[in-house]
Design a protein around this motif. Sequence first.
Motif, PDB file in Angstrom:
ATOM      1  N   ALA A  90      32.859  34.456  40.113  1.00  0.00           N
ATOM      2  CA  ALA A  90      32.495  35.814  39.594  1.00  0.00           C
ATOM      3  C   ALA A  90      33.305  35.962  38.322  1.00  0.00           C
ATOM      4  N   THR A  91      34.547  35.723  38.507  1.00  0.00           N
ATOM      5  CA  THR A  91      35.504  35.978  37.317  1.00  0.00           C
ATOM      6  C   THR A  91      35.204  35.193  36.164  1.00  0.00           C
ATOM      7  N   ILE A  92      34.812  33.902  36.210  1.00  0.00           N
ATOM      8  CA  ILE A  92      34.614  32.981  35.288  1.00  0.00           C
ATOM      9  C   ILE A  92      33.269  33.176  34.641  1.00  0.00           C
ATOM     10  N   ALA A  93      32.521  33.105  35.541  1.00  0.00           N
ATOM     11  CA  ALA A  93      30.946  32.890  34.911  1.00  0.00           C
ATOM     12  C   ALA A  93      30.190  34.318  34.564  1.00  0.00           C
ATOM     13  N   LYS A  94      30.825  35.453  35.098  1.00  0.00           N
ATOM     14  CA  LYS A  94      29.833  36.498  34.581  1.00  0.00           C
ATOM     15  C   LYS A  94      30.132  36.983  33.206  1.00  0.00           C
ATOM     16  N   ASN A  95      29.197  37.476  32.560  1.00  0.00           N
ATOM     17  CA  ASN A  95      29.115  37.676  31.133  1.00  0.00           C
ATOM     18  C   ASN A  95      29.727  39.442  31.201  1.00  0.00           C
ATOM     19  N   ASN A  96      29.411  40.094  32.389  1.00  0.00           N
ATOM     20  CA  ASN A  96      29.685  41.406  32.131  1.00  0.00           C
ATOM     21  C   ASN A  96      31.067  41.663  32.610  1.00  0.00           C
ATOM     22  N   LEU A  97      32.065  42.407  31.672  1.00  0.00           N
ATOM     23  CA  LEU A  97      33.351  42.437  31.994  1.00  0.00           C
ATOM     24  C   LEU A  97      33.802  43.115  33.498  1.00  0.00           C
ATOM     25  N   PHE A  98      32.811  44.029  33.660  1.00  0.00           N
ATOM     26  CA  PHE A  98      33.077  44.704  34.740  1.00  0.00           C
ATOM     27  C   PHE A  98      33.005  43.900  36.075  1.00  0.00           C
ATOM     28  N   LYS A  99      32.134  43.097  35.806  1.00  0.00           N
ATOM     29  CA  LYS A  99      31.767  42.237  37.003  1.00  0.00           C
ATOM     30  C   LYS A  99      32.928  41.190  37.068  1.00  0.00           C
ATOM     31  N   LYS A 100      33.415  40.934  36.095  1.00  0.00           N
ATOM     32  CA  LYS A 100      34.458  39.893  36.065  1.00  0.00           C
ATOM     33  C   LYS A 100      35.795  40.400  36.809  1.00  0.00           C
ATOM     34  N   LEU A 101      35.827  42.119  36.621  1.00  0.00           N
ATOM     35  CA  LEU A 101      36.901  42.651  37.261  1.00  0.00           C
ATOM     36  C   LEU A 101      36.743  42.436  38.774  1.00  0.00           C
ATOM     37  N   LEU A 102      35.266  42.623  38.995  1.00  0.00           N
ATOM     38  CA  LEU A 102      35.033  42.740  40.462  1.00  0.00           C
ATOM     39  C   LEU A 102      35.338  41.313  41.329  1.00  0.00           C
ATOM     40  N   GLY A 103      35.003  40.277  40.382  1.00  0.00           N
ATOM     41  CA  GLY A 103      35.308  38.916  40.752  1.00  0.00           C
ATOM     42  C   GLY A 103      36.622  38.864  41.234  1.00  0.00           C
ATOM     43  N   LEU A 104      37.605  39.342  40.001  1.00  0.00           N
ATOM     44  CA  LEU A 104      39.061  39.215  40.317  1.00  0.00           C
ATOM     45  C   LEU A 104      39.349  39.915  41.662  1.00  0.00           C
ATOM     46  N   ASN A 105      38.790  40.988  42.069  1.00  0.00           N
ATOM     47  CA  ASN A 105      39.125  41.656  43.063  1.00  0.00           C
ATOM     48  C   ASN A 105      38.934  40.944  44.310  1.00  0.00           C
ATOM     49  N   ILE A 106      37.671  40.261  44.442  1.00  0.00           N
ATOM     50  CA  ILE A 106      37.506  39.584  45.287  1.00  0.00           C
ATOM     51  C   ILE A 106      38.248  38.301  45.604  1.00  0.00           C
ATOM     52  N   PHE A 107      38.543  37.743  44.554  1.00  0.00           N
ATOM     53  CA  PHE A 107      39.631  36.689  44.530  1.00  0.00           C
ATOM     54  C   PHE A 107      40.869  37.020  45.116  1.00  0.00           C
ATOM     55  N   GLN A 108      41.265  38.341  44.780  1.00  0.00           N
ATOM     56  CA  GLN A 108      42.450  38.764  45.215  1.00  0.00           C
ATOM     57  C   GLN A 108      42.480  38.984  46.910  1.00  0.00           C
ATOM     58  N   THR A 109      41.374  39.466  47.283  1.00  0.00           N
ATOM     59  CA  THR A 109      41.224  39.868  48.683  1.00  0.00           C
ATOM     60  C   THR A 109      41.090  38.347  49.489  1.00  0.00           C
ATOM     61  N   GLY A 110      40.546  37.263  48.906  1.00  0.00           N
ATOM     62  CA  GLY A 110      40.579  36.163  49.524  1.00  0.00           C
ATOM     63  C   GLY A 110      42.139  35.917  49.844  1.00  0.00           C
ATOM     64  N   ILE A 111      42.811  35.982  48.643  1.00  0.00           N
ATOM     65  CA  ILE A 111      44.339  35.446  49.006  1.00  0.00           C
ATOM     66  C   ILE A 111      44.970  36.350  49.869  1.00  0.00           C
ATOM     67  N   PHE A 112      44.539  37.465  50.065  1.00  0.00           N
ATOM     68  CA  PHE A 112      45.299  38.341  51.062  1.00  0.00           C
ATOM     69  C   PHE A 112      44.931  37.965  52.304  1.00  0.00           C
ATOM     70  N   LEU A 113      43.851  37.690  52.376  1.00  0.00           N
ATOM     71  CA  LEU A 113      43.216  37.259  54.154  1.00  0.00           C
ATOM     72  C   LEU A 113      44.027  35.964  54.223  1.00  0.00           C
ATOM     73  N   PHE A 114      44.126  35.035  53.227  1.00  0.00           N
ATOM     74  CA  PHE A 114      44.897  33.850  53.575  1.00  0.00           C
ATOM     75  C   PHE A 114      46.103  34.125  54.008  1.00  0.00           C
ATOM     76  N   PHE A 115      46.852  34.818  53.309  1.00  0.00           N
ATOM     77  CA  PHE A 115      48.023  35.236  53.643  1.00  0.00           C
ATOM     78  C   PHE A 115      48.291  35.743  55.097  1.00  0.00           C
ATOM     79  N   ILE A 116      47.446  36.858  55.323  1.00  0.00           N
ATOM     80  CA  ILE A 116      47.648  37.536  56.663  1.00  0.00           C
ATOM     81  C   ILE A 116      47.251  36.270  57.782  1.00  0.00           C
ATOM     82  N   SER A 117      46.405  35.578  57.368  1.00  0.00           N
ATOM     83  CA  SER A 117      46.129  34.486  58.359  1.00  0.00           C
ATOM     84  C   SER A 117      47.404  33.556  58.698  1.00  0.00           C
TER      85      SER A 117
END
Lengths: 137, 498, 503
Positions: free
Chosen positions: A28-55
Amino acid sequence: MIEAIFEKFFQHYNFWAAVVIIFIGIYATIAKNNLFKKLLGLNIFQTGIFLFFISLGDIGSLETLGIGDATPPIIWKPAEERGYLYVNPLPHVLILTGIVVAAATTCVALALLIRIHKEYGTLEEDEIIELEAIRGD
Amino acid sequence: MINTVVEQFPALIVTTGVFSAFTILILGLLSRKICYYIVLIVTAFHFILSIFTLQHVLTKGRIHYWFGGWRPPWGIEYVVDELNAYSLIVILFLGLLGIIFAKRSVEKEIEERKLPTFYTVMQLLISGCCGVVVTGDVFNLFVLAEVASLSTYALIAIAGGKALRASYNYLILGSIAICFYLLGIGFLYAVTGTLNMIDMRIILQNLYENKMVHVGFVLVLVGLGIKAAVFPLHTWQPDAYTYAPSAVTLIMSTVVAKTFVYALIRLIFSVFTVNFLELYINAWNLVPWLMGVAIIVASILAYRQNNIKRMLAYSSIVNVAYIVLGISFFNSQWSLSGALVNILNHAVAKGCAFAAVGAIVYKTGIKDVGALAGLANKMPYTSGALLISMLTLIGIPPSAGFVTKFYLAIGCLEMQNYLMLAIILLGTLLTLAYFLRVIEQLYFREGNSTQKEEVPFSMLAPTMFLAILCLAIGIFWLTGIPLEFLKKSITSMGVIFR
Amino acid sequence: MNPILGELTPFVAVLTPAIASLLILISYKNPNIRETWTILATIVTFTLVFSMVPKILDGETMEFVLFEIIPGIEFAFKVDAFGMIFAITSSSLWILVSLYSIGYMRSLEEHAQTRYYFCFAWAIASALGVAFSKNLITLFVFYEILTICTHPLVAHEESEEALAAGRKYLLYLMTSGSFLLAATMITYVLVGSTDFKAGGILSLDSASEIFLQLLFVCYILGFMKAAYMPFHSWLPTAMIAPTPVSALLHAVAVVKAGVFGVVRIICYIYGIELTSSLGLGIMLAAWVSFTVIVANMLAIGEDNFKRRLAYSTINQLSFIILGVSLLSPMAIMGAMMHITFHGYMKITLFLCAGAIAVVTGKKLVSELSGVGKQMPVTVFAFTIGAVGMSGLPPVAGFIGKWYICLGAVQSAEIFNQPIFLTFILVVIIASILDIIYLLPIVKSAFFENPKEEIENKEFGRRLYFFMLVPLSITAIFSVILFIFPDIFSLIELAEVAVDEIYE
């Protein structure tokens, strides 16, 4: 054979979930054209990393993965002597910090987005580039 | 007694820096003028502390500071050795000059009501960068890098207009970068269970074959590579440098860029060590070739630019490539020295160039190379500084840039890599090609007015000082006095020569 | 007599023009004071340089180490007999050309004169630096500064054409600088030193034969300032510069730095023995022989006066390299002396060309008919230079050519290869071609009738005096050097140098 693979998969389903979330986020961060969606993608990315860490904090599950040579910071005993599973608190602490950082990033990004919207009246990247080209330097 | 005091300095620099940032914000409500002086005084103070720190490191050895008295690997540790202390001085020195330069430039480019926030964020930026440099903890490095990065995004965006999108792009890419770094740290943490650099280095020694470590290494490398604008991960950088306010470009190109280059070197050499690289030497050998391509491609791109700030931005990519090229030949002492030397050399030369360009923008509003005609008559001192900085970036002896080229050339030869030597020398010629365009405009073309109009002293002084330093530092390296120091720094990076 | 400042002398000699350049820059508001600095610096520099001669003649050398850059490479000055020859040539001619510059620049009311004198002083400083370098790195540093600080002089006119010439100039010379740096570094890595040592520092043990040969090519490319073919075209293009620049820099300081470097490489880095055992001497000789003849042929077809002289310079430079590459004591002696001889003669020619251009505005050879009647002294001086260029007595050029021809015979004996004798033929053909393109100018200037009316303009102008005196002096010296070649202890210096090389 297949059962063994399934077992291995489900035993660490949280890691798999993290991987999936991370990839969705990056996409989402890379492919989306809408800047806001890019930000959402970034947040999802970060959430994934948090999940990884907590695991990672789940020492027991790591040991079954064969990478559990980690020295947990609180208890020094090796796994055989310990005889019980426990959750390493350090990754949680790290992720608390990580969440703060992520929130700060999001704040700055949102502030920027507001300014961009005021300036151009849109958040679609291609439209902004066109507008920039029309305005010149 | 004095020793124990000096050992507090690294932590003191970071904490007082962050503290002063908020002081500025609050005092800014009372008086907008005072903000600038607080940043100035605090940074000058920090610069003096950093000199003491270096002196201590050179005479008494490494500084270890444990936060809250917690022993590593549990607590956060600040470690300062030769490499840190050197980078710290570079960062604080250029930060100081950048702040002196910023005053008048910012007054013109930014609305007055935004000044307190501007200086708050500026102070946070510099403290964040100092933090990245002194910390001995990989996770702490992530946090402080984010402090610095977030400040940078805000500072770029302050210019408004096109800077907004440039800043947003940088934010997205920068966040992806820092997430990669964090993910990489996660992998490393999974196998080592520690976040302390020294500890991690020791534990990793037995794990070099582990796939988790490989993934971690690549992620960390890519993450910091984006931050340091290593080709081909540099895409955010030209826009950001071009559209940011002049003073911010000056600080970004010197302080921020060098911070992440330092982080890259620190992670590669102090956490993963040369032994790890040697194990996968075939893969690692791709790096110098990639940097060779970077030098040529970025130079050609620079040649095609009309905007002078953008041209300098591409030149920065070339110089980062020189540094990474230097560290990629880790078996050669001279190659590594070239990389270390270029941290200072490039910071000074590029700082001078951006300061001069900032001064030109301040006085005339000119941004394109083609419009510079005859400016040498109008602004002789600024033009002189720009000329010297460009000659330094080209690498004319005895300027600082020559030393970089000289050390790297010996390094390439020690590695028997003749083609890379050719690329470095070709890089010099290409640099000459694009800067000659600017120099011709400045000195050999008629302008419309010959009225002398120099910038205010507070902008001219740092510019001229940096221009003099371009030559002085070059001669200083050439005297051979610092060789001992360079050798020590390389040893402190964990590289031991047989 | 001892050198004035002892061991410091070479360093101070290099520093004087550099300091003068700063003084020139500071006093940009007052041209008279500015020019006073230049003249003072020229005299001080020449005195310093000349005061070192007796010590060098005793066979001693002087060293001044400024600092050690990296182990094995120092930034250091060393004065030896060969460096002395180059230093004397450039510093003595600088005095004359500075006087000439004042007349020339003020007559034409040129712009940016401060920049001009600033760069000129730096060019001399770096030329002296090249002469007094102890090792290749020091030489490289000054070689690069020389390139950079002469660029503004080439592009002085600021026209599109001049800027293009400047770009070409930098393209060629900076590329050559890169080759020089590469070769220098390779030498350092091979033998751990880049010091100039009579007899050479490289040997067959250092690397394989083919590697040393390639390295040699790299060095020769590094000294592109010597303007051998096919890398010569920057020199005629650079003739767009003001005449004093063409005279001193593009006939003496810059191009001779290239030739000087080639001699240093052959005699002091490779050594005569290694050069001949690698077969490099004869190869280089064949290469430059080509340049010697072709450059002269191109000169015949060139109508632009200064460009014709530039081709003549290309010819003479390659001629000097030819002398060195014959590798016999006589030939090397001839080559070393010819650096000075050619300097004096060629400067005479250029100064005359400039004077003619200032007074009559004529820049093409075909326009020169009858100029001799307007400016008899100038054209007479030109005649002396032209005769010397062609290698005819009684001008100094004859001595250089004579020594090199003797050297060819000597080489044939030493190496037992009669092929060396063909180079005598090259010298003779080149001399005949020299006569063909230079003497008709004299003929048409003196004996043809001009198209417009004649008027003796030579003594009318006050500033012209500044130009006439230097060119007369160089012309007179060109003759004196033939009669008493030892006026600057030239032969003795060359002998000392050659003795050192063949020890």
